[in-house]
Design a protein around this motif. Structure first.
Motif, mmCIF file in Angstrom:
data_model
loop_
_atom_site.group_PDB
_atom_site.id
_atom_site.type_symbol
_atom_site.label_atom_id
_atom_site.label_comp_id
_atom_site.label_asym_id
_atom_site.label_seq_id
_atom_site.Cartn_x
_atom_site.Cartn_y
_atom_site.Cartn_z
ATOM 1 N N SER A 109 6.995 -3.325 1.083
ATOM 2 C CA SER A 109 5.711 -3.649 1.725
ATOM 3 C C SER A 109 5.400 -2.702 2.871
ATOM 4 C CB SER A 109 5.720 -5.087 2.252
ATOM 5 O OG SER A 109 5.877 -6.008 1.209
ATOM 6 N N LEU A 136 3.122 0.347 2.359
ATOM 7 C CA LEU A 136 1.682 0.208 2.140
ATOM 8 C C LEU A 136 0.946 0.238 3.469
ATOM 9 C CD1 LEU A 136 1.687 -2.682 -0.510
ATOM 10 C CD2 LEU A 136 1.502 -0.229 -0.930
ATOM 11 N N THR A 147 -1.122 5.623 3.167
ATOM 12 C CA THR A 147 -0.296 5.662 1.952
ATOM 13 C C THR A 147 -1.041 6.356 0.819
ATOM 14 O OG1 THR A 147 0.747 3.568 2.573
ATOM 15 C CG2 THR A 147 0.984 4.256 0.288
ATOM 16 N N HIS A 155 -1.953 7.140 -3.097
ATOM 17 C CA HIS A 155 -2.057 6.259 -4.257
ATOM 18 C C HIS A 155 -0.821 6.348 -5.147
ATOM 19 C CE1 HIS A 155 -6.695 5.494 -4.265
ATOM 20 N NE2 HIS A 155 -6.135 5.267 -3.102
ATOM 21 N N GLY A 165 1.536 4.038 -3.377
ATOM 22 C CA GLY A 165 0.983 2.684 -3.402
ATOM 23 C C GLY A 165 1.039 2.032 -4.762
ATOM 24 N N VAL A 196 3.095 -1.418 -5.433
ATOM 25 C CA VAL A 196 2.419 -2.619 -5.941
ATOM 26 C C VAL A 196 3.046 -3.057 -7.264
ATOM 27 C CG1 VAL A 196 0.236 -3.472 -6.905
ATOM 28 C CG2 VAL A 196 0.238 -2.214 -4.746
ATOM 29 N N LEU A 224 1.506 -8.933 3.546
ATOM 30 C CA LEU A 224 0.712 -8.133 2.608
ATOM 31 C C LEU A 224 -0.787 -8.394 2.740
ATOM 32 C CD1 LEU A 224 3.010 -8.416 -0.527
ATOM 33 C CD2 LEU A 224 2.381 -6.296 0.644
ATOM 34 N N LYS A 282 -3.506 -3.096 4.197
ATOM 35 C CA LYS A 282 -2.813 -3.182 2.902
ATOM 36 C C LYS A 282 -3.776 -3.632 1.801
ATOM 37 C CE LYS A 282 1.612 -4.348 5.144
ATOM 38 N NZ LYS A 282 2.285 -3.048 4.995
ATOM 39 N N LEU A 294 -6.062 -0.788 0.813
ATOM 40 C CA LEU A 294 -5.408 0.165 -0.092
ATOM 41 C C LEU A 294 -5.406 -0.366 -1.518
ATOM 42 C CD1 LEU A 294 -3.695 2.719 -0.628
ATOM 43 C CD2 LEU A 294 -1.670 1.344 -0.052
ATOM 44 N N MET A 295 -5.098 -1.658 -1.682
ATOM 45 C CA MET A 295 -5.080 -2.260 -3.026
ATOM 46 C C MET A 295 -6.465 -2.193 -3.674
ATOM 47 S SD MET A 295 -2.791 -5.686 -2.428
ATOM 48 C CE MET A 295 -1.565 -5.699 -1.119
ATOM 49 N N CYS A 352 -2.776 -4.299 -9.131
ATOM 50 C CA CYS A 352 -3.475 -4.621 -7.885
ATOM 51 C C CYS A 352 -4.224 -5.942 -8.011
ATOM 52 C CB CYS A 352 -4.435 -3.496 -7.519
ATOM 53 S SG CYS A 352 -3.634 -1.985 -6.947
#
Length: 456
Positions: free
Chosen positions: A196, A199, A203, A205, A208, A212, A228, A233, A236-237, A252
């Motif tokens: 975790s 992230l 970060t 991809h 990441g 994930v 999270l 975070k 980013l997701m 994701c």
């Protein structure tokens, strides 16, 4: 496990794990390859522990067992094999139960027994024990190797950077996805926090998506989920949901849904147009239908928050979902109908459903073809649309065959609530439908015949 096939011991081939050799039973017995020194012993913390056959059989339930080890009565592996005068071997408890029922025959050959003595088959018992011991110990070793590798990769993650970090995460993701023991090792050794921590707003991809992919396979506790849910975070997701590979998008989506469970997710995160648009793209992507279930699942969770429903409608969610209805499997259909029914509870949603030309015909076609739960959702959608513009929509609904379907529901064995919904909707149609075909003029027989054709 295989069905029992009567077999003599001679020429039975068994992989007993001795230098990779495949031996026949007779040779294995003659040469003593039946456990040997230390066979069936698990060494733990320097202490030798004899393995329990029953436990090994339970833990190895999914593997294929040689038919010669299977009791012809129970079709389970034998633990205490005994042989009759006919030469056939059975599990002791099973053959004794056979005798207690008054039988005086051999269950396999149906020969009458001239001697009802049961003789312990020590050779067979030793061979069964040896075979299961070796398979069990091999499984244990593989499990320990996987756990050790998972812990080693976690330690490496604390040190490596750049492309080496990506490769380490990729290998850990593959191990975690394939082995429950690796998942446990990661959880027990603080792996969730380690992964975790990677992230954040800076970060890449590449990092990441691998992180994930690991987290979505773990049983996250409350503290891990809270960590999270940090905006950076989640952001980013959402970015990876829009721009990543199909596997990354699905992971994701699943992880965000996991983070929503059992808590009030931040409204800002839910109403993010970037998140909603990414989800809609995933649902609409015909090139990758495997993303449909994940996308609908998260969309359902989001729509359970009333404050976000207007945003979901505003991005154009209704028309594509309506168009998808005829092609969805039962699991996806239930999710799609739930989403549409929830959206029909707000004015914007009802208007979007009414303005979509496929809404009424596609939903009417589902009646009497889906589960009762889905039919209730479908009727609720139709009711919302017809109440918005009674004359216009009830006419379209009746022409699509709604009246016949509703009468069929009323006459069927469906639950009372579903029948009541059908009655109310039928009343609404009869009050507002003014075409030359009047619902009340249908005879029951005519309606039944028409409904049968349209429903099936």
């Amino acid at each position: 496990m295989p069905m029992y096939k009567p077999n003599s011991y001679r020429n039975v081939k068994l992989d007993v794990g001795v230098g990779g050799q495949v031996l026949d039973l007779e040779t294995a017995v003659k040469d003593g390859v039946l456990g040997g020194v230390g066979g069936g012993v698990l060494v733990s913390a320097g202490v030798a522990e004899k393995l329990d056959l029953k436990k090994m059989i339970e833990e190895l339930e999914s593997i294929e067992v040689p038919s010669v080890f299977i009791c012809p009565i129970s079709l389970d592996p034998m633990e205490d094999p005994v042989t009759l005068c006919t030469g056939q071997t059975y599990e002791r408890s099973n053959i004794l139960k056979w005798f207690s029922l008054g039988h005086c025959t051999c269950p396999t050959t149906m020969q009458e027994l001239w001697d009802d003595t049961v003789t312990p088959n020590r050779t067979m018992q030793q061979l069964i024990y040896s075979w299961f011991s070796q398979k069990f110990l091999a499984m244990k070793k593989r499990s320990e190797d996987v756990q050790g590798r998972a812990i080693e990769l976690l330690e490496n993650l604390k040190k490596v950077k750049g492309q080496s970090r990506v490769q380490t995460l990729k290998e850990l993701r593959q191990v975690v996805a394939a082995h429950s023991t690796a998942r446990k090792a990661v959880l027990d050794n603080g792996g969730t926090a380690v992964v975790s921590s990677l992230l954040g707003p800076f970060t890449t991809h590449a990092v990441g998506s691998e992180a994930v992919g690991i987290l979505v396979n773990l049983d996250l506790d409350f503290a891990s989920k809270s960590n999270l849910r940090q905006p950076a975070k989640i952001s980013l997701m959402v970015d990876m949901l829009n721009e990543g590979s199909i596997e990354t998008k699905i992971n994701c989506t699943r992880l965000i849904e996991m983070l929503m469970e059992g808590t009030d997710f931040e409204h800002e995160n839910l109403s993010s147009l970037s998140l909603l648009v990414g989800l809609l793209r995933l649902v609409k992507d015909k090139r990758h239908p495997n993303g449909l279930l994940a996308g609908l699942g998260l969309l359902k969770s989001i729509c359970s928050h009333e404050s976000v429903r207007g945003s979901v409608v505003s991005i154009g969610t209704v028309p594509p979902l309506v168009e998808l209805l005829p092609s969805l499997n039962s699991e996806c259909l239930a999710l799609a109908l739930y989403i549409l029914e929830v959206l029909s509870s707000i004015p914007e949603g009802r208007l979007a459903l009414k303005d979509c030309a496929s809404t009424i015909p596609n939903v009417v076609k589902l009646l009497m073809r889906v589960s009762e739960a889905c039919m209730q959702l479908a009727l609720s959608i139709l009711w919302a649309v017809c109440m918005l513009a009674p004359e216009e929509c009830t006419a379209l609904a009746v022409e699509a065959g709604l009246a016949a379907k509703l009468l069929l529901v009323i006459q069927s064995g469906c639950n009372p609530e579903l029948k009541q919904q059908s009655v109310e909707l039928l009343k609404l149609c009869s009050l507002n439908y003014t075409s030359t075909i009047v619902i009340s003029e249908f005879s029951c027989q005519d309606v039944d015949n028409r409904a049968e054709k349209e429903a099936f």
